[in-house]
Scaffold this motif. Sequence first.
Motif, PDB file in Angstrom:
ATOM      1  N   CYS A  95      -1.390  22.495  17.619  1.00 19.62           N
ATOM      2  CA  CYS A  95       0.039  22.604  17.857  1.00 19.62           C
ATOM      3  C   CYS A  95       0.774  22.011  16.652  1.00 19.62           C
ATOM      4  N   ASN A  96       1.904  22.628  16.315  1.00 25.89           N
ATOM      5  CA  ASN A  96       2.687  22.183  15.152  1.00 25.89           C
ATOM      6  C   ASN A  96       4.154  22.131  15.520  1.00 25.89           C
ATOM      7  N   ALA A  97       4.838  21.099  15.044  1.00 27.15           N
ATOM      8  CA  ALA A  97       6.283  20.966  15.240  1.00 27.15           C
ATOM      9  C   ALA A  97       6.949  20.797  13.889  1.00 27.15           C
ATOM     10  N   LYS A  98       7.971  21.620  13.611  1.00 24.52           N
ATOM     11  CA  LYS A  98       8.669  21.564  12.334  1.00 24.52           C
ATOM     12  C   LYS A  98      10.158  21.333  12.538  1.00 24.52           C
ATOM     13  N   PHE A  99      10.716  20.438  11.694  1.00 22.84           N
ATOM     14  CA  PHE A  99      12.158  20.244  11.658  1.00 22.84           C
ATOM     15  C   PHE A  99      12.534  19.954  10.221  1.00 22.84           C
ATOM     16  N   GLY A 100      13.198  20.890   9.566  1.00 25.30           N
ATOM     17  CA  GLY A 100      13.502  20.732   8.152  1.00 25.30           C
ATOM     18  C   GLY A 100      12.210  20.648   7.355  1.00 25.30           C
ATOM     19  N   THR A 101      12.063  19.583   6.599  1.00 28.21           N
ATOM     20  CA  THR A 101      10.852  19.410   5.798  1.00 28.21           C
ATOM     21  C   THR A 101       9.772  18.622   6.539  1.00 28.21           C
ATOM     22  N   ARG A 102      10.052  18.205   7.759  1.00 28.05           N
ATOM     23  CA  ARG A 102       9.100  17.419   8.532  1.00 28.05           C
ATOM     24  C   ARG A 102       8.192  18.337   9.330  1.00 28.05           C
ATOM     25  N   ALA A 103       6.903  18.011   9.342  1.00 26.22           N
ATOM     26  CA  ALA A 103       5.938  18.776  10.129  1.00 26.22           C
ATOM     27  C   ALA A 103       4.967  17.809  10.790  1.00 26.22           C
ATOM     28  N   HIS A 104       4.650  18.067  12.047  1.00 30.26           N
ATOM     29  CA  HIS A 104       3.754  17.212  12.812  1.00 30.26           C
ATOM     30  C   HIS A 104       2.669  18.070  13.436  1.00 30.26           C
ATOM     31  N   TRP A 105       1.462  17.504  13.534  1.00 29.72           N
ATOM     32  CA  TRP A 105       0.320  18.217  14.081  1.00 29.72           C
ATOM     33  C   TRP A 105      -0.287  17.454  15.251  1.00 29.72           C
ATOM     34  N   GLY A 106      -0.844  18.209  16.188  1.00 28.10           N
ATOM     35  CA  GLY A 106      -1.663  17.612  17.226  1.00 28.10           C
ATOM     36  C   GLY A 106      -3.088  17.471  16.735  1.00 28.10           C
ATOM     37  N   GLN A 107      -3.939  16.964  17.622  1.00 30.59           N
ATOM     38  CA  GLN A 107      -5.320  16.700  17.238  1.00 30.59           C
ATOM     39  C   GLN A 107      -6.211  17.927  17.371  1.00 30.59           C
ATOM     40  N   GLY A 108      -5.715  18.949  18.046  1.00 27.85           N
ATOM     41  CA  GLY A 108      -6.458  20.197  18.197  1.00 27.85           C
ATOM     42  C   GLY A 108      -7.245  20.274  19.492  1.00 27.85           C
ATOM     43  N   THR A 109      -7.475  21.496  19.942  1.00 29.83           N
ATOM     44  CA  THR A 109      -8.298  21.734  21.125  1.00 29.83           C
ATOM     45  C   THR A 109      -9.201  22.936  20.836  1.00 29.83           C
ATOM     46  N   GLN A 110     -10.471  22.788  21.191  1.00 36.48           N
ATOM     47  CA  GLN A 110     -11.459  23.818  20.871  1.00 36.48           C
ATOM     48  C   GLN A 110     -11.395  24.955  21.875  1.00 36.48           C
ATOM     49  N   VAL A 111     -11.370  26.173  21.340  1.00 42.89           N
ATOM     50  CA  VAL A 111     -11.489  27.382  22.160  1.00 42.89           C
ATOM     51  C   VAL A 111     -12.730  28.136  21.700  1.00 42.89           C
ATOM     52  N   THR A 112     -13.632  28.388  22.628  1.00 44.32           N
ATOM     53  CA  THR A 112     -14.855  29.106  22.316  1.00 44.32           C
ATOM     54  C   THR A 112     -14.955  30.323  23.226  1.00 44.32           C
ATOM     55  N   VAL A 113     -15.064  31.494  22.617  1.00 41.31           N
ATOM     56  CA  VAL A 113     -15.173  32.743  23.369  1.00 41.31           C
ATOM     57  C   VAL A 113     -16.587  33.284  23.155  1.00 41.31           C
ATOM     58  N   SER A 114     -17.374  33.233  24.200  1.00 41.95           N
ATOM     59  CA  SER A 114     -18.775  33.614  24.069  1.00 41.95           C
ATOM     60  C   SER A 114     -19.341  33.986  25.428  1.00 41.95           C
ATOM     61  N   SER A 115     -20.279  34.916  25.422  1.00 41.56           N
ATOM     62  CA  SER A 115     -20.966  35.280  26.664  1.00 41.56           C
ATOM     63  C   SER A 115     -22.268  34.484  26.806  1.00 41.56           C
TER      64      SER A 115
END
Length: 115
Positions: A95-115
């Motif tokens: 996830c990313n949040a932007k305001f002007g020149t500021r940008a913030h990130w989350g730590q991430g979440t894994q998505v795995t698509v597999s049978s």
Amino acid sequence: QVQLVESGGGLVQPGGSLRLSCAASGSIFSMYDMGWYHQAPGKQRELVAQITRSGSINYADSVKGRFTISRDNAKKTVYLQMNSLKPEDTAVYYCNAKFGTRAHWGQGTQVTVSS
């Protein structure tokens, strides 16, 4: 300062669905342009979907018609509904949040698509 926490990732079979959430805290969420990015192993991080503070939306071509981004300013949360998932959607989603020149990130979440 904005803190972002993603949730909702996991393992899903091809054709399945997942809904990612990104909860924000600490600042005026409604003023931020919000986005979802993904990064597969060995590849660069790339934009999946974005929703601006005015509600304008754009998607990567690879997810158009399958993914839907939305936001709830009262809950300070942005969502990514992912349908018809494919193995190539496998990545860490940020996830990313932007305001002007500021940008913030989350730590991430894994998505795995597999049978």
